[in-house]
Motif scaffolding. Structure first.
Motif, PDB file in Angstrom:
ATOM      1  N   GLY A  38      -8.171  -6.414   0.763  1.00 49.97           N
ATOM      2  CA  GLY A  38      -7.029  -5.068   0.904  1.00 49.97           C
ATOM      3  C   GLY A  38      -6.189  -5.405   2.165  1.00 49.97           C
ATOM      4  O   GLY A  38      -5.447  -4.436   2.595  1.00 49.97           O
ATOM      5  N   LYS A  39      -5.996  -6.563   2.751  1.00 53.59           N
ATOM      6  CA  LYS A  39      -5.170  -7.126   3.800  1.00 53.59           C
ATOM      7  C   LYS A  39      -4.015  -6.503   3.595  1.00 53.59           C
ATOM      8  O   LYS A  39      -3.134  -6.042   4.115  1.00 53.59           O
ATOM      9  CB  LYS A  39      -5.269  -8.427   4.105  1.00 53.59           C
ATOM     10  N   THR A  40      -3.229  -6.846   2.148  1.00 54.83           N
ATOM     11  CA  THR A  40      -1.896  -6.622   1.839  1.00 54.83           C
ATOM     12  C   THR A  40      -1.693  -5.129   1.567  1.00 54.83           C
ATOM     13  O   THR A  40      -0.502  -4.571   1.912  1.00 54.83           O
ATOM     14  CB  THR A  40      -1.433  -7.517   0.823  1.00 54.83           C
ATOM     15  N   THR A  41      -2.597  -4.467   0.962  1.00 54.70           N
ATOM     16  CA  THR A  41      -2.705  -2.983   0.745  1.00 54.70           C
ATOM     17  C   THR A  41      -2.529  -2.157   2.019  1.00 54.70           C
ATOM     18  O   THR A  41      -1.704  -1.371   2.313  1.00 54.70           O
ATOM     19  CB  THR A  41      -3.946  -2.562  -0.085  1.00 54.70           C
ATOM     20  N   PHE A  42      -3.324  -2.494   3.145  1.00 51.25           N
ATOM     21  CA  PHE A  42      -3.295  -2.220   4.350  1.00 51.25           C
ATOM     22  C   PHE A  42      -1.834  -2.269   5.146  1.00 51.25           C
ATOM     23  O   PHE A  42      -1.195  -1.363   5.692  1.00 51.25           O
ATOM     24  CB  PHE A  42      -4.272  -2.679   5.243  1.00 51.25           C
ATOM     25  N   THR A  43      -1.274  -3.686   5.018  1.00 46.74           N
ATOM     26  CA  THR A  43       0.032  -3.956   5.447  1.00 46.74           C
ATOM     27  C   THR A  43       1.155  -3.105   4.775  1.00 46.74           C
ATOM     28  O   THR A  43       1.736  -2.684   5.324  1.00 46.74           O
ATOM     29  CB  THR A  43       0.230  -5.356   5.295  1.00 46.74           C
ATOM     30  N   LYS A  44       1.030  -2.840   3.503  1.00 47.42           N
ATOM     31  CA  LYS A  44       1.939  -1.982   2.693  1.00 47.42           C
ATOM     32  C   LYS A  44       2.020  -0.644   3.441  1.00 47.42           C
ATOM     33  O   LYS A  44       2.961   0.011   3.463  1.00 47.42           O
ATOM     34  CB  LYS A  44       1.431  -1.645   1.202  1.00 47.42           C
ATOM     35  N   GLY A  45       0.765  -0.154   3.667  1.00 42.86           N
ATOM     36  CA  GLY A  45       0.688   1.228   4.494  1.00 42.86           C
ATOM     37  C   GLY A  45       1.381   1.189   5.844  1.00 42.86           C
ATOM     38  O   GLY A  45       2.025   2.186   6.237  1.00 42.86           O
ATOM     39  N   LEU A  46       1.073   0.422   6.418  1.00 41.70           N
ATOM     40  CA  LEU A  46       1.803  -0.083   7.689  1.00 41.70           C
ATOM     41  C   LEU A  46       3.321   0.088   7.663  1.00 41.70           C
ATOM     42  O   LEU A  46       4.025   0.607   8.365  1.00 41.70           O
ATOM     43  CB  LEU A  46       1.409  -1.248   8.562  1.00 41.70           C
ATOM     44  N   ALA A  47       3.715  -0.617   6.882  1.00 40.81           N
ATOM     45  CA  ALA A  47       5.015  -0.733   6.588  1.00 40.81           C
ATOM     46  C   ALA A  47       5.524   0.606   6.054  1.00 40.81           C
ATOM     47  O   ALA A  47       6.817   0.859   6.801  1.00 40.81           O
ATOM     48  CB  ALA A  47       5.359  -1.874   5.479  1.00 40.81           C
ATOM     49  N   GLU A  48       5.073   1.237   5.290  1.00 33.85           N
ATOM     50  CA  GLU A  48       5.381   2.616   4.874  1.00 33.85           C
ATOM     51  C   GLU A  48       5.618   3.456   5.995  1.00 33.85           C
ATOM     52  O   GLU A  48       6.380   4.321   6.256  1.00 33.85           O
ATOM     53  CB  GLU A  48       4.543   3.153   3.710  1.00 33.85           C
ATOM     54  N   GLY A  54      11.545  -1.204   1.282  1.00 29.70           N
ATOM     55  CA  GLY A  54      11.524  -2.544   0.131  1.00 29.70           C
ATOM     56  C   GLY A  54      10.033  -2.581  -0.058  1.00 29.70           C
ATOM     57  O   GLY A  54       9.130  -2.172   0.207  1.00 29.70           O
ATOM     58  N   TYR A  55      10.084  -3.643  -1.139  1.00 31.01           N
ATOM     59  CA  TYR A  55       8.884  -4.325  -1.759  1.00 31.01           C
ATOM     60  C   TYR A  55       8.119  -5.211  -0.677  1.00 31.01           C
ATOM     61  O   TYR A  55       8.710  -6.141   0.108  1.00 31.01           O
ATOM     62  CB  TYR A  55       9.189  -5.193  -2.792  1.00 31.01           C
ATOM     63  N   LEU A  63       4.995 -18.225   3.993  1.00 30.79           N
ATOM     64  CA  LEU A  63       4.148 -18.109   5.571  1.00 30.79           C
ATOM     65  C   LEU A  63       4.636 -16.700   6.118  1.00 30.79           C
ATOM     66  O   LEU A  63       3.849 -16.128   6.752  1.00 30.79           O
ATOM     67  CB  LEU A  63       4.633 -19.202   6.262  1.00 30.79           C
ATOM     68  N   VAL A  64       6.042 -16.307   5.940  1.00 29.55           N
ATOM     69  CA  VAL A  64       6.385 -15.155   6.786  1.00 29.55           C
ATOM     70  C   VAL A  64       7.311 -14.309   5.862  1.00 29.55           C
ATOM     71  O   VAL A  64       8.195 -14.855   5.487  1.00 29.55           O
ATOM     72  CB  VAL A  64       6.960 -15.613   8.138  1.00 29.55           C
ATOM     73  N   ASN A  65       6.995 -12.975   5.919  1.00 30.25           N
ATOM     74  CA  ASN A  65       7.957 -11.938   5.539  1.00 30.25           C
ATOM     75  C   ASN A  65       8.278 -11.101   6.445  1.00 30.25           C
ATOM     76  O   ASN A  65       7.551 -10.617   7.196  1.00 30.25           O
ATOM     77  CB  ASN A  65       7.499 -11.184   4.347  1.00 30.25           C
ATOM     78  N   GLU A  66       9.666 -10.774   6.597  1.00 30.83           N
ATOM     79  CA  GLU A  66      10.092  -9.939   7.561  1.00 30.83           C
ATOM     80  C   GLU A  66      10.634  -8.694   7.012  1.00 30.83           C
ATOM     81  O   GLU A  66      11.408  -8.718   5.881  1.00 30.83           O
ATOM     82  CB  GLU A  66      11.236 -10.629   8.365  1.00 30.83           C
TER      83      GLU A  66
END
Length: 156
Positions: A38-48, A54-55, A63-66
């Motif tokens: 769930g690391k990426t799902t958690f990160t999606k919530g942080l970003a929201e 954006g996606y 390696l890095v998304n900004e």
């Protein structure tokens, strides 16, 4: 240390959005857990929670998304790195000491070059929908953030 359980991907994103209210420029969050934890799902919530529209996906191959939000988000995935030296070679320090939030998946791969202060979140798979979270804070700023986060979660 703060421990809790998420019962759905939606709740995991909500937990991330809750933490987003507390982060400041220069903060570092380390996300640890197996593939599918769930690391990426958690990160999606942080970003929201930081206003990213954006996606948001895992930067496994880049390696890095900004992302641009209330503050810049630097989302690193160190799974493919063999050492901290490799991370330094691609410019890790610019992210760690920049003006945004740095989120690092698989930080254990580069632990020797990470600063001592940060927020470590361990995620573990329980079932198809459930994940456990264990939050550890290192340093006074992060200890205060973890305490505030725990209180925010109780209220939400």
């Amino acid at each position: 240390m703060v421990e809790f359980i998420s019962h759905s991907a939606e709740q995991t994103r909500h937990i991330g959005a809750t933490l987003a209210r507390l982060v400041q420029p220069g903060d570092i969050i380390w996300l640890q857990g197996d593939l599918g934890a769930g690391k990426t799902t958690f990160t999606k919530g942080l970003a929201e929670g930081l206003g990213v529209t954006g996606y948001v996906n895992s930067p496994t191959f880049t390696l890095v998304n900004e992302y641009a939000g209330r503050l810049p988000i630097f989302h690193l995935d160190c799974y493919r790195l063999e050492s901290g030296r490799e991370a330094l070679d691609f410019g890790l320090e610019e992210y760690l000491y920049g003006d945004g939030l740095t989120i690092i998946e698989w930080p254990e791969r580069i632990q020797e070059v990470l600063p001592p202060d940060g927020l470590r979140l361990y995620l573990a798979y329980l079932s198809e929908n459930e994940r456990t979270f264990r939050l550890e804070a290192f340093g006074g700023r992060y200890e205060a953030m973890a305490q505030a986060f725990s209180q925010e979660l109780e209220l939400s």
